[in-house]
Scaffold this motif. Structure first.
Motif, PDB file in Angstrom:
ATOM      1  N   THR A 102      54.470  -3.875  15.055  1.00 24.11           N
ATOM      2  CA  THR A 102      55.966  -3.184  14.901  1.00 24.11           C
ATOM      3  C   THR A 102      56.343  -2.007  16.589  1.00 24.11           C
ATOM      4  OG1 THR A 102      56.052  -3.076  13.043  1.00 24.11           O
ATOM      5  CG2 THR A 102      57.742  -1.464  14.764  1.00 24.11           C
ATOM      6  N   PRO A 103      57.377  -2.353  17.709  1.00 21.50           N
ATOM      7  CA  PRO A 103      57.384  -2.090  18.786  1.00 21.50           C
ATOM      8  C   PRO A 103      56.750   0.147  18.771  1.00 21.50           C
ATOM      9  CG  PRO A 103      58.913  -3.588  18.857  1.00 21.50           C
ATOM     10  CD  PRO A 103      59.143  -3.219  17.500  1.00 21.50           C
ATOM     11  N   GLY A 104      56.184   0.643  19.787  1.00 17.23           N
ATOM     12  CA  GLY A 104      55.469   1.827  19.128  1.00 17.23           C
ATOM     13  C   GLY A 104      54.837   1.939  18.604  1.00 17.23           C
ATOM     14  N   ASP A 105      54.242   0.880  17.793  1.00 17.18           N
ATOM     15  CA  ASP A 105      53.513   2.027  16.788  1.00 17.18           C
ATOM     16  C   ASP A 105      52.222   2.296  16.907  1.00 17.18           C
ATOM     17  OD1 ASP A 105      52.653  -0.829  13.985  1.00 17.18           O
ATOM     18  OD2 ASP A 105      53.636   0.794  14.102  1.00 17.18           O
ATOM     19  N   PRO A 106      51.398   3.314  16.651  1.00 12.41           N
ATOM     20  CA  PRO A 106      50.531   3.512  17.533  1.00 12.41           C
ATOM     21  C   PRO A 106      49.504   3.204  17.158  1.00 12.41           C
ATOM     22  CG  PRO A 106      50.826   4.961  15.532  1.00 12.41           C
ATOM     23  CD  PRO A 106      52.111   4.281  15.653  1.00 12.41           C
ATOM     24  N   PRO A 107      48.371   2.865  18.287  1.00 14.27           N
ATOM     25  CA  PRO A 107      47.382   1.463  19.087  1.00 14.27           C
ATOM     26  C   PRO A 107      45.963   1.546  18.383  1.00 14.27           C
ATOM     27  CG  PRO A 107      47.657   3.534  20.251  1.00 14.27           C
ATOM     28  CD  PRO A 107      48.772   3.763  19.168  1.00 14.27           C
ATOM     29  N   VAL A 108      46.157   2.581  17.116  1.00  9.72           N
ATOM     30  CA  VAL A 108      44.461   2.350  16.695  1.00  9.72           C
ATOM     31  C   VAL A 108      44.123   1.115  16.367  1.00  9.72           C
ATOM     32  CG1 VAL A 108      44.554   5.573  16.275  1.00  9.72           C
ATOM     33  CG2 VAL A 108      45.886   3.017  14.670  1.00  9.72           C
ATOM     34  N   ARG A 109      45.046   0.283  15.885  1.00 13.93           N
ATOM     35  CA  ARG A 109      44.451  -0.754  14.981  1.00 13.93           C
ATOM     36  C   ARG A 109      44.687  -2.115  15.889  1.00 13.93           C
ATOM     37  NH1 ARG A 109      48.309  -3.472  11.517  1.00 13.93           N
ATOM     38  NH2 ARG A 109      50.699  -2.292  12.154  1.00 13.93           N
ATOM     39  N   TYR A 110      44.848  -1.333  16.690  1.00 10.48           N
ATOM     40  CA  TYR A 110      45.136  -3.149  18.042  1.00 10.48           C
ATOM     41  C   TYR A 110      43.851  -3.358  19.102  1.00 10.48           C
ATOM     42  CZ  TYR A 110      50.058  -2.963  15.681  1.00 10.48           C
ATOM     43  OH  TYR A 110      50.952  -2.726  14.202  1.00 10.48           O
ATOM     44  N   GLY A 111      44.283  -4.097  19.489  1.00  7.55           N
ATOM     45  CA  GLY A 111      43.220  -3.970  20.649  1.00  7.55           C
ATOM     46  C   GLY A 111      44.144  -4.056  21.903  1.00  7.55           C
ATOM     47  N   THR A 112      43.422  -3.493  23.027  1.00  4.96           N
ATOM     48  CA  THR A 112      43.686  -3.031  24.487  1.00  4.96           C
ATOM     49  C   THR A 112      43.614  -3.566  25.533  1.00  4.96           C
ATOM     50  OG1 THR A 112      42.492  -1.153  24.937  1.00  4.96           O
ATOM     51  CG2 THR A 112      44.583  -1.187  23.755  1.00  4.96           C
ATOM     52  N   PHE A 113      44.283  -3.751  27.227  1.00  6.41           N
ATOM     53  CA  PHE A 113      43.721  -4.383  27.761  1.00  6.41           C
ATOM     54  C   PHE A 113      42.622  -3.535  28.678  1.00  6.41           C
ATOM     55  CE2 PHE A 113      46.420  -8.181  28.188  1.00  6.41           C
ATOM     56  CZ  PHE A 113      47.924  -7.858  26.976  1.00  6.41           C
ATOM     57  N   ALA A 114      42.128  -4.444  29.973  1.00  8.62           N
ATOM     58  CA  ALA A 114      41.337  -3.581  30.401  1.00  8.62           C
ATOM     59  C   ALA A 114      42.217  -1.928  30.635  1.00  8.62           C
ATOM     60  CB  ALA A 114      41.033  -3.849  31.096  1.00  8.62           C
ATOM     61  N   TRP A 115      40.572  -1.184  30.655  1.00  9.34           N
ATOM     62  CA  TRP A 115      41.325  -0.007  30.518  1.00  9.34           C
ATOM     63  C   TRP A 115      41.096   0.864  32.452  1.00  9.34           C
ATOM     64  CZ3 TRP A 115      42.883   2.983  27.368  1.00  9.34           C
ATOM     65  CH2 TRP A 115      42.533   2.034  25.441  1.00  9.34           C
ATOM     66  N   GLY A 116      41.750   2.182  32.860  1.00 12.51           N
ATOM     67  CA  GLY A 116      41.624   2.094  34.038  1.00 12.51           C
ATOM     68  C   GLY A 116      40.828   3.259  34.296  1.00 12.51           C
ATOM     69  N   GLN A 117      41.022   3.834  35.365  1.00 10.73           N
ATOM     70  CA  GLN A 117      40.344   4.867  35.790  1.00 10.73           C
ATOM     71  C   GLN A 117      40.539   6.343  35.090  1.00 10.73           C
ATOM     72  OE1 GLN A 117      37.241   4.817  37.645  1.00 10.73           O
ATOM     73  NE2 GLN A 117      37.769   2.232  37.452  1.00 10.73           N
ATOM     74  N   GLY A 118      42.005   6.549  34.636  1.00  6.62           N
ATOM     75  CA  GLY A 118      42.296   7.496  33.968  1.00  6.62           C
ATOM     76  C   GLY A 118      42.546   8.667  35.096  1.00  6.62           C
ATOM     77  N   THR A 119      43.382  10.111  35.659  1.00  4.83           N
ATOM     78  CA  THR A 119      43.471  10.567  35.889  1.00  4.83           C
ATOM     79  C   THR A 119      43.872  12.158  35.179  1.00  4.83           C
ATOM     80  OG1 THR A 119      44.948  11.370  36.627  1.00  4.83           O
ATOM     81  CG2 THR A 119      46.093  10.750  35.218  1.00  4.83           C
ATOM     82  N   GLN A 120      42.195  12.512  36.038  1.00  8.47           N
ATOM     83  CA  GLN A 120      41.556  13.923  34.828  1.00  8.47           C
ATOM     84  C   GLN A 120      42.662  15.201  35.258  1.00  8.47           C
ATOM     85  OE1 GLN A 120      38.314  15.224  34.252  1.00  8.47           O
ATOM     86  NE2 GLN A 120      39.661  16.750  33.470  1.00  8.47           N
ATOM     87  N   VAL A 121      43.035  15.865  34.332  1.00  7.98           N
ATOM     88  CA  VAL A 121      43.441  16.815  33.975  1.00  7.98           C
ATOM     89  C   VAL A 121      42.717  18.584  33.219  1.00  7.98           C
ATOM     90  CG1 VAL A 121      45.335  18.403  32.263  1.00  7.98           C
ATOM     91  CG2 VAL A 121      46.090  15.611  33.340  1.00  7.98           C
ATOM     92  N   THR A 122      42.488  18.954  34.926  1.00  6.88           N
ATOM     93  CA  THR A 122      42.396  20.402  34.597  1.00  6.88           C
ATOM     94  C   THR A 122      42.817  21.350  33.883  1.00  6.88           C
ATOM     95  OG1 THR A 122      39.774  19.449  35.187  1.00  6.88           O
ATOM     96  CG2 THR A 122      40.085  21.504  34.861  1.00  6.88           C
ATOM     97  N   VAL A 123      43.078  22.255  33.106  1.00  4.19           N
ATOM     98  CA  VAL A 123      43.929  23.394  32.966  1.00  4.19           C
ATOM     99  C   VAL A 123      43.030  25.043  33.194  1.00  4.19           C
ATOM    100  CG1 VAL A 123      45.465  24.764  31.538  1.00  4.19           C
ATOM    101  CG2 VAL A 123      45.236  22.114  32.128  1.00  4.19           C
ATOM    102  N   ALA A 124      43.545  25.525  34.070  1.00  6.29           N
ATOM    103  CA  ALA A 124      42.362  26.845  34.284  1.00  6.29           C
ATOM    104  C   ALA A 124      43.362  27.993  33.489  1.00  6.29           C
ATOM    105  CB  ALA A 124      42.607  27.576  35.618  1.00  6.29           C
ATOM    106  N   SER A 125      42.586  28.661  32.607  1.00  4.18           N
ATOM    107  CA  SER A 125      42.902  29.697  32.393  1.00  4.18           C
ATOM    108  C   SER A 125      43.288  31.074  33.077  1.00  4.18           C
ATOM    109  CB  SER A 125      42.269  30.330  30.448  1.00  4.18           C
ATOM    110  OG  SER A 125      41.206  30.696  30.934  1.00  4.18           O
TER     111      SER A 125
END
Length: 125
Positions: A102-125
């Motif tokens: 179903t479109p938009g289903d949470p991805p927990v039970r599906y396979g994904t493509f190759a992962w990227g490098q990601g992007t770092q988020v840092t929150v300073a208090s």
């Protein structure tokens, strides 16, 4: 299919960020897209998912009300708007696409493509 995330950075608590995810290939309109986050020592967890036509969206319970996922088919790009950041949102954020029953289903039970490098988020208090 390849993904490339961007838009992370260092932000003060209370601030906002808009993350971008460019998806290569020709499946952008036919696959669901999900955003994930991972902190050191913990498993990667999904936080938001959107169907191929953008009409069905799901958020993880832990982030409801603070994140907004969207997509721009013309640019093969998905976005994650994060508002009212606090240090708990410090993590590496990833995106990926996947075929779902179903479109938009949470991805927990599906396979994904190759992962990227990601992007770092840092929150300073």
């Amino acid at each position: 299919v390849q993904v490339e995330e961007s838009g992370g950075g260092l932000v003060q608590a209370g601030g906002s960020l808009r993350l971008s995810c460019v998806v290569s290939g020709n499946t952008f309109r036919t696959t669901s897209i999900a955003w994930y986050r991972q902190v050191p020592g913990k498993e990667r967890e999904w936080v938001a998912a959107i169907g191929g036509d953008g009409s069905i969206i799901h958020y993880a319970d832990s982030v409801k009300g603070r994140l907004t996922i969207s997509k721009d088919d013309a640019k093969n790009t998905a976005f994650l708007q994060i508002n009212s950041l606090n240090p708990e949102y410090t993590a590496v954020y990833y995106c990926n696409s996947y075929f779902s029953d179903t479109p938009g289903d949470p991805p927990v039970r599906y396979g994904t493509f190759a992962w990227g490098q990601g992007t770092q988020v840092t929150v300073a208090s």
